[in-house]
Write a protein that holds these residues in place. Sequence first.
Motif, PDB file in Angstrom:
ATOM      1  N   LYS A  73      11.488 -16.118   8.745  1.00 35.33           N
ATOM      2  CA  LYS A  73      11.004 -14.776   9.027  1.00 35.33           C
ATOM      3  C   LYS A  73      10.552 -14.354   7.570  1.00 35.33           C
ATOM      4  N   VAL A  74       9.402 -13.658   7.795  1.00 35.02           N
ATOM      5  CA  VAL A  74       8.610 -13.268   6.634  1.00 35.02           C
ATOM      6  C   VAL A  74       9.611 -12.007   5.839  1.00 35.02           C
ATOM      7  N   ASP A  75       9.531 -12.187   4.600  1.00 31.46           N
ATOM      8  CA  ASP A  75      10.442 -11.171   3.836  1.00 31.46           C
ATOM      9  C   ASP A  75       9.694  -9.855   3.805  1.00 31.46           C
ATOM     10  N   PRO A  76      10.318  -8.902   4.223  1.00 31.78           N
ATOM     11  CA  PRO A  76       9.605  -7.713   4.179  1.00 31.78           C
ATOM     12  C   PRO A  76       9.350  -6.996   2.846  1.00 31.78           C
ATOM     13  N   LEU A  77       9.853  -7.418   1.637  1.00 29.09           N
ATOM     14  CA  LEU A  77       9.812  -6.898   0.690  1.00 29.09           C
ATOM     15  C   LEU A  77       8.771  -7.708  -0.237  1.00 29.09           C
ATOM     16  N   ASP A  78       8.391  -9.044   0.097  1.00 27.84           N
ATOM     17  CA  ASP A  78       7.612  -9.707  -0.363  1.00 27.84           C
ATOM     18  C   ASP A  78       6.830 -10.731   0.729  1.00 27.84           C
ATOM     19  N   ARG A  79       5.668 -10.115   1.350  1.00 28.46           N
ATOM     20  CA  ARG A  79       5.191 -10.878   2.476  1.00 28.46           C
ATOM     21  C   ARG A  79       4.357 -12.246   2.147  1.00 28.46           C
ATOM     22  N   ARG A  80       4.684 -12.542   1.115  1.00 28.79           N
ATOM     23  CA  ARG A  80       4.254 -14.070   0.655  1.00 28.79           C
ATOM     24  C   ARG A  80       5.396 -15.105   0.924  1.00 28.79           C
ATOM     25  N   SER A  81       6.665 -14.339   0.789  1.00 27.03           N
ATOM     26  CA  SER A  81       7.804 -15.041   0.922  1.00 27.03           C
ATOM     27  C   SER A  81       8.586 -15.331   2.153  1.00 27.03           C
ATOM     28  N   VAL A  82       9.134 -16.442   2.700  1.00 27.41           N
ATOM     29  CA  VAL A  82       9.631 -16.618   3.700  1.00 27.41           C
ATOM     30  C   VAL A  82      11.134 -16.880   3.743  1.00 27.41           C
ATOM     31  N   LEU A  83      12.064 -16.138   4.468  1.00 28.34           N
ATOM     32  CA  LEU A  83      13.350 -16.111   4.448  1.00 28.34           C
ATOM     33  C   LEU A  83      13.724 -16.852   5.517  1.00 28.34           C
TER      34      LEU A  83
END
Length: 133
Positions: free
Chosen positions: A78-88
Amino acid sequence: MAQNKNDQMLNLLCDTIVALVRKDGPDLSARQLGVFLTCYLHDGAHTVRGLASELKVSKPAITRALDRLGELDLARRKVDPLDRRSVLVQRTLKGSTFLREMRAVMTEASGAKTNVDETASASVERFRTRRAG
């Protein structure tokens, strides 16, 4: 004595893996299993970068493992809502069920080994008692 304990741990690992292979379920590589267990046993948010660092493997290796875990619905990205460059990496219900089944298999293998070890120890003790008596 330490060697015996190490052999017991290796036998438990072997019995667990063999039982998982025999079950009609996901067949994971060692890397995929390592990523899966890291995500499910260590609390907190997991990212590809973080998993690569923790497991000391490349980000593409983590990505390939997550691709397989995603295909099996054992984890999802899932795309990290706080940092859209990061994937959780997120846990799934199916992944939680698989972890619970893995625990049960290990518990069973551990109990079986313990019973065998206790029986063997009792037999050795009876043999020693007969020889001494």
